[in-house]
Design a protein around this motif. Structure first.
Motif, PDB file in Angstrom:
ATOM      1  N   MET A   1      57.175 -25.079  68.217  1.00  0.00           N
ATOM      2  CA  MET A   1      56.107 -24.232  68.236  1.00  0.00           C
ATOM      3  C   MET A   1      55.370 -26.167  67.770  1.00  0.00           C
ATOM      4  N   LYS A   2      54.026 -26.190  68.784  1.00  0.00           N
ATOM      5  CA  LYS A   2      53.404 -27.286  68.149  1.00  0.00           C
ATOM      6  C   LYS A   2      52.281 -26.451  67.352  1.00  0.00           C
ATOM      7  N   ALA A   3      51.897 -27.100  66.762  1.00  0.00           N
ATOM      8  CA  ALA A   3      51.130 -26.631  65.324  1.00  0.00           C
ATOM      9  C   ALA A   3      49.992 -26.065  65.798  1.00  0.00           C
ATOM     10  N   LYS A   4      49.169 -27.202  66.560  1.00  0.00           N
ATOM     11  CA  LYS A   4      48.046 -27.032  66.181  1.00  0.00           C
ATOM     12  C   LYS A   4      47.698 -26.079  67.355  1.00  0.00           C
ATOM     13  N   THR A   5      47.983 -25.981  68.300  1.00  0.00           N
ATOM     14  CA  THR A   5      47.666 -24.994  69.340  1.00  0.00           C
ATOM     15  C   THR A   5      49.005 -23.318  69.592  1.00  0.00           C
ATOM     16  N   LEU A   6      49.555 -23.898  69.329  1.00  0.00           N
ATOM     17  CA  LEU A   6      50.639 -22.829  68.700  1.00  0.00           C
ATOM     18  C   LEU A   6      51.375 -22.474  70.828  1.00  0.00           C
ATOM     19  N   GLN A   7      50.623 -23.671  71.424  1.00  0.00           N
ATOM     20  CA  GLN A   7      51.790 -23.448  72.985  1.00  0.00           C
ATOM     21  C   GLN A   7      52.595 -23.648  72.650  1.00  0.00           C
ATOM     22  N   LYS A   8      53.334 -22.944  73.671  1.00  0.00           N
ATOM     23  CA  LYS A   8      55.725 -24.146  74.082  1.00  0.00           C
ATOM     24  C   LYS A   8      54.990 -24.976  74.443  1.00  0.00           C
ATOM     25  N   ASP A   9      55.953 -25.887  73.206  1.00  0.00           N
ATOM     26  CA  ASP A   9      56.707 -26.813  73.964  1.00  0.00           C
ATOM     27  C   ASP A   9      56.634 -27.354  75.263  1.00  0.00           C
ATOM     28  N   LYS A  10      56.271 -28.430  75.958  1.00  0.00           N
ATOM     29  CA  LYS A  10      56.361 -29.400  76.929  1.00  0.00           C
ATOM     30  C   LYS A  10      56.790 -30.586  77.245  1.00  0.00           C
ATOM     31  N   VAL A  11      57.744 -30.922  78.119  1.00  0.00           N
ATOM     32  CA  VAL A  11      58.493 -31.889  77.454  1.00  0.00           C
ATOM     33  C   VAL A  11      57.926 -32.860  78.611  1.00  0.00           C
ATOM     34  N   ASN A  12      57.926 -33.997  78.408  1.00  0.00           N
ATOM     35  CA  ASN A  12      57.660 -34.848  80.160  1.00  0.00           C
ATOM     36  C   ASN A  12      58.976 -36.186  79.879  1.00  0.00           C
ATOM     37  N   ILE A  13      59.268 -36.687  80.466  1.00  0.00           N
ATOM     38  CA  ILE A  13      60.354 -37.364  81.005  1.00  0.00           C
ATOM     39  C   ILE A  13      60.050 -38.588  81.391  1.00  0.00           C
ATOM     40  N   ILE A  14      59.922 -39.512  81.210  1.00  0.00           N
ATOM     41  CA  ILE A  14      59.591 -40.556  81.700  1.00  0.00           C
ATOM     42  C   ILE A  14      60.380 -41.765  82.111  1.00  0.00           C
ATOM     43  N   THR A  15      61.468 -42.375  83.486  1.00  0.00           N
ATOM     44  CA  THR A  15      61.888 -42.901  83.783  1.00  0.00           C
ATOM     45  C   THR A  15      61.912 -44.241  84.295  1.00  0.00           C
ATOM     46  N   LEU A  16      63.078 -45.552  83.554  1.00  0.00           N
ATOM     47  CA  LEU A  16      61.882 -46.733  84.068  1.00  0.00           C
ATOM     48  C   LEU A  16      63.642 -47.449  84.489  1.00  0.00           C
ATOM     49  N   GLY A  17      63.831 -48.326  85.720  1.00  0.00           N
ATOM     50  CA  GLY A  17      65.022 -48.585  85.900  1.00  0.00           C
ATOM     51  C   GLY A  17      65.326 -48.311  87.090  1.00  0.00           C
ATOM     52  N   CYS A  18      66.771 -47.990  86.609  1.00  0.00           N
ATOM     53  CA  CYS A  18      67.133 -47.869  88.160  1.00  0.00           C
ATOM     54  C   CYS A  18      68.073 -46.219  88.736  1.00  0.00           C
ATOM     55  N   SER A  19      68.374 -46.379  89.325  1.00  0.00           N
ATOM     56  CA  SER A  19      68.750 -44.803  90.240  1.00  0.00           C
ATOM     57  C   SER A  19      69.668 -44.118  89.390  1.00  0.00           C
ATOM     58  N   LYS A  20      70.472 -45.113  88.803  1.00  0.00           N
ATOM     59  CA  LYS A  20      71.595 -44.572  87.702  1.00  0.00           C
ATOM     60  C   LYS A  20      70.521 -43.960  86.546  1.00  0.00           C
ATOM     61  N   ASN A  21      69.397 -44.449  86.224  1.00  0.00           N
ATOM     62  CA  ASN A  21      68.998 -43.783  85.339  1.00  0.00           C
ATOM     63  C   ASN A  21      68.542 -42.410  85.264  1.00  0.00           C
ATOM     64  N   LEU A  22      67.425 -42.590  86.831  1.00  0.00           N
ATOM     65  CA  LEU A  22      67.368 -41.207  87.277  1.00  0.00           C
ATOM     66  C   LEU A  22      67.922 -39.980  87.434  1.00  0.00           C
ATOM     67  N   VAL A  23      69.258 -40.298  87.501  1.00  0.00           N
ATOM     68  CA  VAL A  23      70.733 -39.236  87.450  1.00  0.00           C
ATOM     69  C   VAL A  23      70.463 -39.040  85.768  1.00  0.00           C
ATOM     70  N   ASP A  24      70.631 -39.700  85.300  1.00  0.00           N
ATOM     71  CA  ASP A  24      70.512 -39.344  83.330  1.00  0.00           C
ATOM     72  C   ASP A  24      69.545 -38.443  83.552  1.00  0.00           C
ATOM     73  N   SER A  25      67.810 -38.808  83.361  1.00  0.00           N
ATOM     74  CA  SER A  25      66.851 -38.060  83.806  1.00  0.00           C
ATOM     75  C   SER A  25      66.912 -36.590  84.475  1.00  0.00           C
ATOM     76  N   GLU A  26      67.312 -36.578  85.501  1.00  0.00           N
ATOM     77  CA  GLU A  26      67.929 -35.271  86.172  1.00  0.00           C
ATOM     78  C   GLU A  26      68.571 -34.571  85.480  1.00  0.00           C
ATOM     79  N   VAL A  27      69.185 -34.682  84.442  1.00  0.00           N
ATOM     80  CA  VAL A  27      70.822 -34.079  83.834  1.00  0.00           C
ATOM     81  C   VAL A  27      70.341 -33.855  82.519  1.00  0.00           C
ATOM     82  N   LEU A  28      69.355 -34.847  82.021  1.00  0.00           N
ATOM     83  CA  LEU A  28      69.132 -33.719  80.811  1.00  0.00           C
ATOM     84  C   LEU A  28      67.736 -32.539  81.194  1.00  0.00           C
ATOM     85  N   SER A  29      67.249 -32.878  82.372  1.00  0.00           N
ATOM     86  CA  SER A  29      65.975 -32.430  82.353  1.00  0.00           C
ATOM     87  C   SER A  29      66.619 -30.962  83.086  1.00  0.00           C
ATOM     88  N   GLY A  30      68.172 -30.923  83.701  1.00  0.00           N
ATOM     89  CA  GLY A  30      68.606 -29.757  84.319  1.00  0.00           C
ATOM     90  C   GLY A  30      68.876 -29.081  82.354  1.00  0.00           C
TER      91      GLY A  30
END
Length: 435
Positions: A1-30
């Motif tokens: 939990m986010k300590a300051k606001t008690l809001q639910k966590d939200k994750v942002n994924i930033i992808t750099l590099g090639c399309s193979k990295n993009l697929v890895d990020s998509e799998v993590l998101s899923g």
């Protein structure tokens, strides 16, 4: 939990590099979504409190971008805008030890194959039943399909095996299932990616099995385009060309990075091919698949490259007339065998050589585009931008190749195919009207 606001966590994924990295990020998101964790990719709302940066460590510019992005996110954390910063991907795999001491503000570092460990940070379980189910960050109508991981080649300039390990093919049935799921979700075009497509299957099936995989994928109902990226010329499996020719939903398009044409440079790069062998392969490809679009990438400024070597490349382009060409300037990467050579060509000279070579290709590209004026081509609409539609033919991949500019008063559905008559040609793009 986010300590300051008690809001639910939200994750942002930033992808750099090639399309193979993009697929890895998509799998993590899923995986995160399946664990009921709110996640976004390149979140523009800025309402997240956790960031995962999927880094690239391929060449100097990519490494610099990755480090700058990490520093920016750590600074946001220091200013109270973020709770956690996690780093994964190739840069983290390759330099984790150094980075941990240099950037202490990062909460955890992960390698390229440590998805379950990332999930543990979120008290989430890796769900094997989600095989092939990804949260796409691309538009709904196209997606990348990574058919293998790592590489067994020993190119002297390349650090990818250091970061991704040896070649590991994914089982054919898993790939077919993933492709079927993508198509059910609205995907019409699948781009096959790997460090080296043509090696596919050697580890699992004791033979090169790309042709078999293509046939199985081509059987999937609703899959309109299959596109091949990153093929290697040495011992190219010729049966792949026949499958491409015979199956209508496999694009007449092949991305085959050749890296150079001078035999001296090819030998120094440990490419296992000569110019003569590559040219014989190009002839065979075009004989089997008339009208095929050939894309290649080249490296300029490799240690010891002479002006005669540069002229060789220009002659190679003029003689073989590739449809698409990209150029990298050599990056001196530690722990590669080329690192033993002196990086003796200044950056400005590398850039000058790259520009000189691309000017030759620019003329070829314009000539090839001019030949398409008057033709009617099937075009996939990618987006609407500045009052005009932008699409691609089967001869063009996303982001790296030509676009077709379409002016239409009638609304065109994004992600659908239309027939376009080409009316104008530019160096790298076409313009046309819907028939």
């Amino acid at each position: 939990m986010k300590a300051k606001t008690l809001q639910k966590d939200k994750v942002n994924i930033i992808t750099l590099g090639c399309s193979k990295n993009l697929v890895d990020s998509e799998v993590l998101s899923g995986q995160l979504k399946a664990n009921d964790i709110d996640v976004a990719h390149e979140n523009e709302q800025l309402d997240h409190n956790i960031v995962v940066i999927n880094t690239c460590g391929f060449i100097d510019k990519a490494k610099e971008e990755s480090i700058n992005t990490i520093l920016e996110q750590v600074d946001l954390k220091k200013r109270g805008k973020l709770d956690k910063v996690y780093v994964t991907g190739c840069l983290s795999e390759r330099y984790r030890g150094d980075l941990e001491s240099e950037i202490p503000g990062v909460d955890a570092w992960f390698g390229t194959m440590e998805l379950p460990l990332i999930l543990k940070k979120f008290e989430a379980d890796y769900k094997a039943e989600l095989l092939g189910e990804r949260f796409l960050s691309t538009p709904q109508h196209y997606a990348y399909l990574k058919i293998s991981e790592g590489c067994n080649r020993t190119c002297s300039f390349c650090a990818i095996p250091l970061m991704r390990g040896g070649h590991i093919s994914r089982p054919m049935e898993d790939l077919v299932k993933e492709a079927e799921n993508l198509v059910k979700g609205g995907v019409k075009e699948i781009m096959l990616i790997a460090q080296e497509l043509t090696y596919y299957g050697l580890d699992l099936y004791k033979k090169r099995s790309l042709a078999d995989l293509l046939n199985k994928l081509a059987d999937i109902e609703g899959l309109e385009w299959i596109r091949l990226h990153y093929a290697y010329p040495n011992k190219f499996p010729m049966e792949v060309l026949e499958v491409m020719r015979d199956r209508k939903n496999i694009c007449n398009y092949l991305d085959m990075p050749l890296q150079h044409s001078s035999d001296n440079m090819l030998k120094a790069m440990k490419r296992q091919s000569t110019r003569k062998e590559m040219e014989e392969l190009i002839v065979a490809i075009r004989e089997t698949n008339p009208g095929i679009c050939l894309r290649t990438t080249l490296i300029t400024g490799f240690p010891g490259e002479t002006l005669e070597d540069v002229e060789d490349v220009k002659d190679f382009l003029i003689k073989n007339r590739f449809d698409r060409v990209g150029i990298f300037q050599y990056s001196h990467e530690e722990n590669t065998s080329a690192y033993e050579f002196e990086d003796n060509i200044p950056a400005a000279e590398k850039q000058r050589r790259a520009q000189e070579i691309m000017e030759v290709q620019q003329e070829i590209s314009l000539e090839k585009n001019m030949e398409k004026i008057g033709q009617t081509l099937r075009v996939l609409i990618d987006k609407k931008e500045a009052g005009r539609y932008l699409g691609r033919t089967e001869f063009d991949s996303v982001e790296v190749d030509n676009e077709v500019v379409i002016h239409s008063k009638k609304k065109l559905p994004i992600g659908e195919f239309v027939n376009v008559k080409i009316t104008k040609a530019y160096d790298y793009d076409l313009e046309g009207e819907v028939v």
